[in-house]
Design an enzyme around this catalytic site. Sequence first.
Site, PDB file in Angstrom:
ATOM      1  CB  SER A  86      -6.416   2.516   0.213  1.00 29.61           C
ATOM      2  OG  SER A  86      -5.099   2.994   0.308  1.00 29.61           O
ATOM      3  CG  ASP A 110      -3.147   0.724  -2.463  1.00 28.35           C
ATOM      4  OD1 ASP A 110      -1.961   1.078  -2.451  1.00 28.35           O
ATOM      5  OD2 ASP A 110      -3.877   0.764  -1.457  1.00 28.35           O
ATOM      6  CG  ASP A 156      -2.031   0.998   1.166  1.00 28.58           C
ATOM      7  OD1 ASP A 156      -1.872   2.050   0.519  1.00 28.58           O
ATOM      8  OD2 ASP A 156      -3.091   0.730   1.756  1.00 28.58           O
ATOM      9  CD  GLU A 162      -3.179  -2.923   2.783  1.00 25.16           C
ATOM     10  OE1 GLU A 162      -3.402  -1.930   2.078  1.00 25.16           O
ATOM     11  OE2 GLU A 162      -3.833  -3.178   3.822  1.00 25.16           O
ATOM     12  CG  HIS A 220      -0.935   9.168   4.039  1.00 29.18           C
ATOM     13  ND1 HIS A 220      -1.569  10.020   3.161  1.00 29.18           N
ATOM     14  CD2 HIS A 220      -1.443   7.938   3.797  1.00 29.18           C
ATOM     15  CE1 HIS A 220      -2.430   9.340   2.417  1.00 29.18           C
ATOM     16  NE2 HIS A 220      -2.369   8.061   2.779  1.00 29.18           N
ATOM     17  CG  ASP A 255      -1.171   4.585   2.545  1.00 28.35           C
ATOM     18  OD1 ASP A 255      -1.071   5.331   1.560  1.00 28.35           O
ATOM     19  OD2 ASP A 255      -2.070   4.718   3.402  1.00 28.35           O
ATOM     20  CG  HIS A 298      -3.081   8.303  -1.969  1.00 34.57           C
ATOM     21  ND1 HIS A 298      -4.226   7.531  -2.004  1.00 34.57           N
ATOM     22  CD2 HIS A 298      -2.576   8.143  -0.714  1.00 34.57           C
ATOM     23  CE1 HIS A 298      -4.399   6.932  -0.846  1.00 34.57           C
ATOM     24  NE2 HIS A 298      -3.412   7.292  -0.035  1.00 34.57           N
TER      25      HIS A 298
END
Length: 467
Positions: free
Chosen positions: A91, A315, A45, A268, A277, A273, A415
């Site tokens: 996501s 993703d 991710d 995952e 962020h 991810d 993203h």
Amino acid sequence: MRFSRALTAFFCLVLSVFLSVVVGACSGQPEETSRPKNVILLIADGCGPASFTLARTYRRDVLGQAGGLAVDPHLVGTVQTHATDSRVTDSAAGATAYACGVKTYNGAIAVDTLRRPVATVLEAAEARGMATGLVATSTLTHATPAAFSAHVPNRGMAAEIAAQQITKGIEVLFGGGRADFLPESAGGRRTDGRNLLEEARAAGYHVALTRAAFDSVTAPPVLGLFAGSHLDYELDRDPAEQPSLAEMTRKALDLLRNDPDGFFLMVEGSRIDHAGHANDAAAHLHDILAFDEAVAVALDFARQEGETLVVVTSDHETGGLTLGRNLDGRGVYAWYPGVLAPVRHSNDALARMLREGADPETVLREAGLDPATLDPADRRALLEAAEDGDARTFLSHYNDLIARRAVIAWTTGGHTGVDVNLYAFGPGHTRFFGNHDNAAVGRQIAGLLGLDLPALTEKLQAQSGAE
């Protein structure tokens, strides 16, 4: 002229077959003789191409481990990630594309643009008698595992997602998010009073909430929830308290491998991810390395078993990471992965230390910075924020300082829309050569397993009363 075109087409076909064989031989791929019995889909991710470069370079140049990442020999293509309502996916829409083979809007969990349920590959596998599993380092109700196991119009509906997950017949569920399964009276987040852990036990699940319980699991079905919320970043993880992603993957395979009808497993690396962020380079790096260890477990299993397709992708990309940047208005043709080596904790852990009143200079050292080597202005800004317990200001200065020292940069706290890498190994891997839409990847997986997603979707929509 007609003969010339036919001859050209023939030679193109021969060349295509030759290249396929050569690529397969060079990557250790088995010959394409049949469809897979099992599929392992691993999703990193928020991990874009630059993130994999960061991890590979650090592994080689800092850790001294030659040979690259486990995924490297199996790069076969790239994936377009846009949602129906934005060129930059979230996501939920990205995972729905992989799970269901359809494009949808940001925030959607296995529903189409009209908010009607659409069948997932996991549901179709269960309907055909296959074993299934979900493994994540996030809460199990988070967007990606949710999109394979629930149908809601908004990804924030964690209570409803959890309630659906324990009714799907999924044999293995490993991750975080215990609070979403417990009522407020038991320390959870549920406002409906339901205790889903008790409901899962009544349905035949072994419920594992500790590392020791995880280690003792020998048979499915099992629901393993090893944190109230997300599992810890790899930088912060206590191996005595939480299993690694690789360990959870290995255990899941051990539990699923003997099903005579085969299995589908989604794994995952969720917190890659979250670190993106936060623009937390060290946490991002170490969760990618932990994900690659899980990929190595899956590949080892597939090589030994012979009928398993392994697909690895992301993703979307998170953070807009770039390796090399401007410093003082000048482009620098270098970057230094070793700057991340002394960092001992994620931003989350550093913020917790600050809130708990840790000594500011101790916090700096845990963050990989020697106070004596800092520019006076940087040192003053960091120490003042630390002394005030101002975690947000401290981390803003800190992340920028680490990035400047490493000569890397982040373009966003969200993203991006770049294409992501696609890797494949095992029966059917040639189907993934080239550039694909993310929903096409989901349809290919379903097709290789012989699963009829449209037929199951029609049934689900009839049951839900959707028009």
